[in-house]
Every structure is written in C-alpha cells, then in structure tokens.
Design a protein around this motif. Structure first.
Motif, PDB file in Angstrom:
ATOM      1  N   ILE A  17       0.160   9.496   1.539  1.00 53.21           N
ATOM      2  CA  ILE A  17       1.048   8.945   2.554  1.00 53.21           C
ATOM      3  C   ILE A  17       2.369   8.553   1.902  1.00 53.21           C
ATOM      4  CG2 ILE A  17       1.337   7.131   4.278  1.00 53.21           C
ATOM      5  CD1 ILE A  17      -1.764   6.937   4.333  1.00 53.21           C
ATOM      6  N   GLY A  18       3.441   9.065   2.451  1.00 51.51           N
ATOM      7  CA  GLY A  18       4.774   8.748   1.963  1.00 51.51           C
ATOM      8  C   GLY A  18       5.685   9.943   2.092  1.00 51.51           C
ATOM      9  N   ARG A  19       6.959   9.670   2.023  1.00 48.96           N
ATOM     10  CA  ARG A  19       7.953  10.727   2.195  1.00 48.96           C
ATOM     11  C   ARG A  19       7.882  11.739   1.057  1.00 48.96           C
ATOM     12  NH1 ARG A  19      13.351   8.727   4.312  1.00 48.96           N
ATOM     13  NH2 ARG A  19      12.603   6.933   3.169  1.00 48.96           N
ATOM     14  N   GLY A  20       7.905  13.028   1.422  1.00 46.22           N
ATOM     15  CA  GLY A  20       8.007  14.092   0.439  1.00 46.22           C
ATOM     16  C   GLY A  20       6.708  14.754   0.022  1.00 46.22           C
ATOM     17  N   TRP A  21       5.570  14.293   0.544  1.00 44.53           N
ATOM     18  CA  TRP A  21       4.308  14.921   0.157  1.00 44.53           C
ATOM     19  C   TRP A  21       4.176  16.273   0.840  1.00 44.53           C
ATOM     20  CZ3 TRP A  21       1.215  13.747  -3.675  1.00 44.53           C
ATOM     21  CH2 TRP A  21       1.223  12.440  -4.175  1.00 44.53           C
ATOM     22  N   PRO A  22       3.856  17.309   0.084  1.00 49.94           N
ATOM     23  CA  PRO A  22       3.592  18.620   0.693  1.00 49.94           C
ATOM     24  C   PRO A  22       2.157  18.660   1.209  1.00 49.94           C
ATOM     25  CG  PRO A  22       3.296  18.768  -1.665  1.00 49.94           C
ATOM     26  CD  PRO A  22       3.767  17.356  -1.379  1.00 49.94           C
ATOM     27  N   PRO A  23       1.811  19.652   2.005  1.00 54.38           N
ATOM     28  CA  PRO A  23       0.396  19.800   2.392  1.00 54.38           C
ATOM     29  C   PRO A  23      -0.461  20.028   1.143  1.00 54.38           C
ATOM     30  CG  PRO A  23       1.821  21.219   3.721  1.00 54.38           C
ATOM     31  CD  PRO A  23       2.674  20.661   2.628  1.00 54.38           C
ATOM     32  N   GLY A  26      -7.565  19.620   1.427  1.00 55.75           N
ATOM     33  CA  GLY A  26      -8.567  18.565   1.318  1.00 55.75           C
ATOM     34  C   GLY A  26      -8.024  17.160   1.538  1.00 55.75           C
ATOM     35  N   TRP A  27      -6.720  17.019   1.698  1.00 57.64           N
ATOM     36  CA  TRP A  27      -6.093  15.705   1.871  1.00 57.64           C
ATOM     37  C   TRP A  27      -5.442  15.626   3.250  1.00 57.64           C
ATOM     38  CZ3 TRP A  27      -5.432  11.746  -1.973  1.00 57.64           C
ATOM     39  CH2 TRP A  27      -6.061  12.025  -3.182  1.00 57.64           C
ATOM     40  N   ASN A  28      -5.515  14.455   3.852  1.00 61.78           N
ATOM     41  CA  ASN A  28      -4.741  14.169   5.059  1.00 61.78           C
ATOM     42  C   ASN A  28      -3.372  13.689   4.583  1.00 61.78           C
ATOM     43  OD1 ASN A  28      -6.906  14.584   6.907  1.00 61.78           O
ATOM     44  ND2 ASN A  28      -7.746  12.623   6.251  1.00 61.78           N
ATOM     45  N   PHE A  33       8.212   7.958   5.806  1.00 59.23           N
ATOM     46  CA  PHE A  33       8.503   6.674   5.186  1.00 59.23           C
ATOM     47  C   PHE A  33       7.433   5.662   5.588  1.00 59.23           C
ATOM     48  CE2 PHE A  33      10.338   2.431   5.472  1.00 59.23           C
ATOM     49  CZ  PHE A  33      10.784   2.268   4.170  1.00 59.23           C
ATOM     50  N   VAL A  34       7.041   4.824   4.634  1.00 56.10           N
ATOM     51  CA  VAL A  34       6.055   3.780   4.888  1.00 56.10           C
ATOM     52  C   VAL A  34       6.747   2.432   4.676  1.00 56.10           C
ATOM     53  CG1 VAL A  34       3.867   2.785   4.141  1.00 56.10           C
ATOM     54  CG2 VAL A  34       4.179   5.262   4.099  1.00 56.10           C
ATOM     55  N   SER A  35       6.684   1.578   5.679  1.00 53.21           N
ATOM     56  CA  SER A  35       7.305   0.251   5.576  1.00 53.21           C
ATOM     57  C   SER A  35       6.549  -0.602   4.555  1.00 53.21           C
ATOM     58  CB  SER A  35       7.305  -0.443   6.937  1.00 53.21           C
ATOM     59  OG  SER A  35       5.976  -0.812   7.297  1.00 53.21           O
ATOM     60  N   GLU A  36       7.184  -1.657   4.097  1.00 48.83           N
ATOM     61  CA  GLU A  36       6.556  -2.567   3.131  1.00 48.83           C
ATOM     62  C   GLU A  36       5.275  -3.166   3.692  1.00 48.83           C
ATOM     63  OE1 GLU A  36       7.418  -3.464  -0.113  1.00 48.83           O
ATOM     64  OE2 GLU A  36       8.719  -1.725   0.068  1.00 48.83           O
ATOM     65  N   SER A  37       5.306  -3.584   4.939  1.00 48.12           N
ATOM     66  CA  SER A  37       4.102  -4.207   5.519  1.00 48.12           C
ATOM     67  C   SER A  37       2.971  -3.193   5.662  1.00 48.12           C
ATOM     68  CB  SER A  37       4.422  -4.868   6.862  1.00 48.12           C
ATOM     69  OG  SER A  37       4.935  -3.932   7.772  1.00 48.12           O
TER      70      SER A  37
END
Length: 139
Positions: A17-23, A26-28, A33-37
């Motif tokens: 989870i996070g900006r820039g991850w390619p497919p 076996g992973w979702n 972008f992920v907020s701090e909370s």
C-alpha cells in the motif's frame, strides 16, 4: 515479493500500500497516497511489515513499526542492522530467500520487537540523561 506470497500460510493477506507500487503477483496492491492516520492503523494492524528495498530511511517506516512492536523484515547492510541487530533473523542477506525471515516474523509475533523497542527506549533515556548531565560536548 512473489516468493513471499507463495508461502503456504493460512489467513495471511499480502498487501502493498502506497504511491508507486506496481502490480505484484500474489499481493493486493493499492497504488495511492496513504495519510498519516491511515498509516498508523496499517502499521498497528499488520502482522509483519516487509521492506523489500534498500533506500527506505526517509520514510521512517522501520521506527514507526518498532514503536508499534510490529515485526519488520528487510535487507541487511541497511539502517535495519543497528536497529534490529546484525544477526537478527528478520534481516535478509543478499541472495538469501525472504521467506524464512517472513515466516519467523509471523511465527514469533510482536514479542521480539517489544524487547528491541524496550532496549532502545532504555538506551534513549540513558543517552539523554548523560547529555543532560554533561552537555552535548561533554562539558
């Protein structure tokens, strides 16, 4: 990361989870972008955080995971060496499989991380006390 997802483990969901991850097979993957909370919740609820790259020091993810006692699996010869200890079974040497470190993290849970966090807490208190008593330059 594909080899990690191939581990025959029940009730394990692999997420990146996070900006820039390619497919990644076996992973979702959630490329956003992920907020701090939200990051706090993700760290707190993860059974293990895998850091599959060498340059992650700016993210603070390892320290944040340590504060939550969430196991971290990552490469040797990085900032994880002094944090976890060079001989930690959570560290993966170049050319070695990541699966044994991930399995170890999942099997041992948070207890080893709690011990490491406690040790760093004690060290920080001692270092700050020494600084307060002698000043930053030993005066």
């Amino acid at each position: 990361m594909r080899s990690i997802a191939a581990l025959p483990l029940e009730n394990v969901r692999y997420e990146a989870i996070g900006r820039g991850w390619p497919p990644i097979e076996g992973w979702n993957v959630r490329d956003e972008f992920v907020s701090e909370s939200e990051l706090d919740v993700l760290i707190d609820t993860a059974d293990c955080i895998v850091i599959p790259y060498r340059r992650f020091y700016q993210s603070g993810i390892a320290i944040r995971a340590l504060e939550s006692c969430t196991p971290i699996v990552g490469p040797t010869n990085t900032s994880l060496d002094p944090l976890l200890g060079k001989t930690s079974r959570l560290l993966v040497a170049p050319g070695q499989p990541w699966t044994s470190a991930v399995r170890f993290a999942l099997e041992t849970g948070r207890a080893p991380m709690a011990q490491i966090a406690s040790s760093w807490h004690d060290r920080a208190i001692a270092d700050w006390a020494a600084w307060a008593n002698h000043g930053p330059l030993g005066n």
